[in-house]
Design a protein around this motif. Structure first.
Motif, short mmCIF file in Angstrom:
data_model
loop_
_atom_site.label_atom_id
_atom_site.label_comp_id
_atom_site.label_asym_id
_atom_site.label_seq_id
_atom_site.Cartn_x
_atom_site.Cartn_y
_atom_site.Cartn_z
N MET A 140 0.82 -1.21 0.00
CA MET A 140 0.00 0.00 0.00
C MET A 140 0.86 1.26 0.00
O MET A 140 0.55 2.24 -0.69
N ALA A 141 1.94 1.24 0.77
CA ALA A 141 2.79 2.43 0.87
C ALA A 141 3.46 2.75 -0.45
O ALA A 141 3.49 3.92 -0.87
N ALA A 200 -9.45 -4.64 -1.23
CA ALA A 200 -9.00 -6.03 -1.30
C ALA A 200 -7.83 -6.28 -0.35
O ALA A 200 -7.74 -7.34 0.27
N VAL A 201 -6.93 -5.30 -0.22
CA VAL A 201 -5.81 -5.44 0.72
C VAL A 201 -6.33 -5.51 2.15
O VAL A 201 -5.85 -6.32 2.96
N MET A 202 -7.30 -4.68 2.49
CA MET A 202 -7.85 -4.72 3.84
C MET A 202 -8.55 -6.05 4.11
O MET A 202 -8.45 -6.60 5.22
N ALA A 203 -9.24 -6.57 3.10
CA ALA A 203 -9.90 -7.87 3.27
C ALA A 203 -8.88 -8.98 3.47
O ALA A 203 -9.07 -9.88 4.31
N GLN A 231 -6.15 -9.01 16.89
CA GLN A 231 -4.93 -8.37 16.38
C GLN A 231 -5.19 -7.55 15.12
O GLN A 231 -4.30 -6.86 14.62
N ARG A 232 -6.42 -7.59 14.63
CA ARG A 232 -6.73 -6.97 13.34
C ARG A 232 -6.57 -5.45 13.38
O ARG A 232 -6.04 -4.84 12.44
N THR A 233 -6.98 -4.83 14.47
CA THR A 233 -6.86 -3.37 14.58
C THR A 233 -5.41 -2.94 14.49
O THR A 233 -5.08 -1.93 13.85
N VAL A 247 -1.00 -0.46 11.26
CA VAL A 247 0.29 -0.50 10.59
C VAL A 247 0.15 -0.04 9.13
O VAL A 247 0.95 0.75 8.63
N ILE A 248 -0.90 -0.52 8.48
CA ILE A 248 -1.13 -0.13 7.08
C ILE A 248 -1.46 1.36 7.00
O ILE A 248 -0.95 2.08 6.12
N GLY A 249 -2.29 1.85 7.90
CA GLY A 249 -2.63 3.27 7.92
C GLY A 249 -1.42 4.15 8.12
O GLY A 249 -1.25 5.18 7.44
N MET A 250 -0.54 3.77 9.06
CA MET A 250 0.67 4.57 9.30
C MET A 250 1.60 4.54 8.10
O MET A 250 2.26 5.53 7.79
#
Length: 457
Positions: free
Chosen positions: A22-23, A120-123, A133-135, A140-143
């Motif tokens: 994603m980054a 799709a990446v989030m899924a 642990q999902r949050t 991590v993805i958001g940061m």
């Protein structure tokens, strides 16, 4: 019942690998922001409107396609759909790199947006992580996306000096192909793809979410925030070069300290807003600072000292709002509709990027630099009215838990038992998914009672 407090090695690898995908994708989209307006002026069909559309074109296709891509991943496989999306993104980058007209670049940017893999990446992240642990994985993805934005503003001018805008587009294509390699070589294969109401949009819930006035306020907020961000970058590079006399190669050294100091400045406000439960007044204050900084830029963008201070205030407010809005959506959305609420929110964000490119280009062509900043300030004024009238957020966290294999209580009885536990505010049991969706007050939650209830003891 003892619960794990940390991510497993597999979960960490999945989170970090997907975050890198994603980054790098967002890095490719953002790197042209600080340099494109300078490059585009030399193209044969250059007009302010077309320049703006080229900057924001990806947002329209991204907004339209990210939800269908997420739904497709439920049926055709996460990795397959993400691969197709990254190939489309790479193809769009190549089209933009090979184009010598703004029309061609707009087509390339729109094709980049067709690679709408975020949902799709989030899924896939949800498939590869346990509920508790999902949050963390999502954070991590958001940061990583936030870091990519900051890195892009610094790296864009440096890379432009070395390889030009065409080179940046070629580099973006390479990064997308690298993302495919990471996806297949580093991201674990999920045992099964399941529907996750906390991470995915359910079409049947969209109408309910779209009728929630509090969530609509937040959707409007992120749309306006990214509209003004994209519109501002239609003219910021021109201001730095033409009004302040800073060579394009040196723009990074303006953005770098401003971004670093703004990130540091917003942290205390985040802490106070969350821990002291003062989110609404600080949120409204940040919207006010954002609007006032845009008004100030419209008057003093030719003064170097004033420009730097005002831009620091702008990014401090922007960073706070960018970080706070997803948290507010999570707090506001019903427990079992969080994924749908976040999907609509994300589409609003990307549509804002498209709108900002078009509006910014039009305003610059009609009214000049000051006109862009004034128009953006007016949009923030509308947002301020929405923010002042919103309800104070509920300081609740979302939890998802599996039903015990031997659970015999009906969904209604179990939900009632859960709601009777201290700190549990909402409980929705979905038997067909063997899942329980909860909203809890973390400061008051009786964790032992919750574990006992879910264990059927």
């Amino acid at each position: 019942m003892q619960r794990s407090t940390g991510m497993s090695p597999t979960e960490r690898r999945a989170a970090l690998s997907l975050a890198s995908i994603m980054a790098t994708r967002m890095l490719g989209l953002f790197m042209i922001l600080p340099v494109f307006a300078l490059h585009a002026q030399d193209l044969p069909d250059a007009t302010p409107l077309l320049i703006g559309l080229a900057i924001g074109a990806y947002g329209l296709t991204q907004a339209l396609l990210q939800i269908p891509f997420g739904m497709a991943s439920d049926h055709f496989g996460r990795k397959r759909v993400i691969t197709i999306g990254l190939l489309l993104f790479a193809a769009g980058s190549v089209v933009a790199a090979m184009s010598d007209t703004l029309t061609g670049i707009i087509m390339g940017r729109a094709l980049q947006g067709c690679g709408a893999v975020a949902a799709a990446v989030m899924a896939l992240t949800a498939d590869l992580t346990r509920e508790e642990q999902r949050t963390k994985a999502m954070a991590v993805i958001g940061m990583s996306i936030g870091s990519a934005f900051a890195l892009a503003l610094v790296a864009g001018p440096l890379l432009n000096e070395m390889i030009g805008v065409k080179g940046i587009f070629w580099l973006t294509a390479v990064l997308a192909l690298g993302g495919i390699a990471v996806l297949w070589l580093r991201v674990p294969q999920p045992e099964q793809c399941s529907m996750h109401r906390d991470a995915e949009l359910l079409p049947g819930q969209a109408g309910i979410v779209l009728h929630d006035k509090q969530l609509l306020r937040l959707d409007a907020g992120i749309l306006i925030l990214h509209t003004i961000l994209t519109a501002t970058f239609v003219v910021l590079p021109l201001v730095l070069r033409d009004e302040l006399g800073i060579a394009a190669a040196h723009h990074s050294w303006v953005y770098l300290p401003i971004l670093l100091l703004s990130a540091v400045a917003m942290v205390p406000f985040i802490i106070v807003a969350e821990r002291k439960r003062r989110m609404k007044p600080i949120f409204v204050g940040a919207v006010s600072v954002l609007g006032l900084s845009l008004l100030a830029l419209s008057q003093w963008y030719t003064n170097m000292s004033a420009f730097v201070v005002i831009l620091w205030l702008f990014f401090t407010a922007f960073n706070f709002l960018e970080a706070s809005l997803p948290s507010l959506v999570s707090k506001t959305a019903p427990a079992e509709k969080k994924g749908t609420a976040m999907g609509i929110y994300s589409s609003s964000q990307f549509f804002g990027a498209f709108l900002g490119g078009g509006v910014g280009g039009w305003a610059y062509g009609e009214f000049g630099v000051s006109g862009v900043f004034i128009f953006c300030a007016a949009m923030v004024g509308l947002w301020w009215l929405l923010a002042v009238s919103m309800q104070a957020p509920r300081y609740l966290s979302n939890l998802v838990r599996h039903l015990a294999e031997d659970e015999r209580r009906s969904a209604e009885v179990l939900a009632g038992d859960l709601r009777a536990i201290g700190g549990v505010r909402e409980a929705v049991v979905v038997p067909e998914e063997r899942a329980v969706y909860l909203k809890v007050d973390s400061q008051r939650l009786d964790q032992a009672a919750l574990d006992t209830c879910l264990a059927g003891e």
